[in-house]
Design a protein around this motif. Structure first.
Motif, PDB file in Angstrom:
ATOM      1  N   GLY A  32      50.297  28.391  -8.577  1.00 38.59           N
ATOM      2  CA  GLY A  32      51.727  28.155  -8.424  1.00 38.59           C
ATOM      3  C   GLY A  32      52.083  27.844  -6.980  1.00 38.59           C
ATOM      4  N   SER A  48      53.462  23.961  -6.013  1.00 39.99           N
ATOM      5  CA  SER A  48      54.777  23.912  -5.373  1.00 39.99           C
ATOM      6  C   SER A  48      54.741  22.989  -4.159  1.00 39.99           C
ATOM      7  N   TYR A 106      54.850  26.294 -14.043  1.00 35.64           N
ATOM      8  CA  TYR A 106      54.263  27.526 -13.531  1.00 35.64           C
ATOM      9  C   TYR A 106      53.699  28.315 -14.711  1.00 35.64           C
ATOM     10  N   ALA A 144      52.302  32.153 -13.193  1.00 38.11           N
ATOM     11  CA  ALA A 144      51.967  31.771 -11.826  1.00 38.11           C
ATOM     12  C   ALA A 144      52.886  32.403 -10.789  1.00 38.11           C
ATOM     13  N   VAL A 170      55.529  32.056  -7.974  1.00 43.95           N
ATOM     14  CA  VAL A 170      56.645  31.110  -7.802  1.00 43.95           C
ATOM     15  C   VAL A 170      57.255  31.373  -6.427  1.00 43.95           C
ATOM     16  N   TYR A 229      58.444  27.278 -16.980  1.00 37.37           N
ATOM     17  CA  TYR A 229      57.724  28.522 -16.735  1.00 37.37           C
ATOM     18  C   TYR A 229      57.121  29.012 -18.046  1.00 37.37           C
TER      19      TYR A 229
END
Length: 245
Positions: free
Chosen positions: A85, A89, A104, A107, A109, A193
């Protein structure tokens, strides 16, 4: 008007794993007409010999960017599992115009400027343990637990035997370098997500899932699985991934 090609998937494995973690997911996505890319992050899989103290989050961001740019991928569904994640990003921050959905998968975040240790404070304990070892830059995989927790949620004996052969150490720097999410264009990238809700290990505390950049509620999907859902429930995972395209 010509038909558009299905979105390509870029699946990024988490810490200690390698790209073979996706071996049950890839054929299912490909059967639906999608191209699928599963890069090995430096220090893992085909790149395991490159592991060293200089390998960090920025190294792994470069690994994924290299694939997206070399293949000239657009409309990408970019999936990051666990530690990845952090990776996806920053990748999306670098090339937001190429990303259709930032996913994600159970994951981390991060917010802009946060490290893995900021997002998941229990990570700091692993860094402290490494600092007392002969190789303070190296973090071994988490230990296996009795069922139902198993090894990253994997408990089937055959799967366990295979998974053990794929895991490798991680560099501390991966958890110390900050993610970057400062590109205003990133606000236009949809985010999804997927959370694995069975047998969550002690000490793992999820943050509330943030709203979409436009203020809409977050899209959150739950899987009845341990952490390595791509191994234990690949069909269910692929069903969710395909619904995002």
């Amino acid at each position: 008007m010509p038909a558009t090609s299905p979105s390509p998937f870029v699946l990024v494995h988490g810490a200690w794993h390698d790209s073979s973690a996706w071996k049950r997911v890839v054929p299912l996505l490909e059967a639906s007409g999608h191209r699928v890319f599963t890069p090995d992050l430096t220090g893992h899989g085909a790149k395991s010999a490159l592991l060293g103290p200089e390998v960090g989050l920025e190294t792994h961001v470069g690994d994924v960017l290299d694939v997206i740019l070399a293949e000239d991928l657009t409309d990408v569904v970019l999936v990051g599992h666990s530690y990845a994640g952090m990776v996806v990003s920053t990748v999306a921050n670098e090339v937001p115009e190429r990303i259709a959905n930032l996913v994600y998968l159970d994951a981390m975040v991060p917010d802009d400027g946060e490290t893995a240790a900021d997002v998941l404070p229990v990570t700091s304990l692993m860094i402290e343990a490494a600092s007392a070892s002969d190789e303070p830059w190296r973090i071994p995989p988490l230990p296996e637990s009795p069922a139902p927790a198993g090894l990253f949620g994997v408990t089937d004996p055959e799967d366990l035997a295979w998974l053990r052969t794929t895991l490798g150490d991680e560099s501390v720097l991966c958890y110390q370098q900050p993610a970057r999410l400062d590109n205003p264009a990133l606000e236009g990238v949809a985010r999804s997500y997927i959370q694995c809700v069975d047998n969550v290990p002690a000490g793992i505390v999820r943050r509330p899932v943030p709203a979409q950049p436009n203020g809409d509620p977050a899209v959150v999907h739950e899987l009845r699985s341990g952490h390595d859902c791509m191994i234990t429930v690949p069909n269910e995972l692929v069903g969710i991934l395909l619904s995002l395209t």
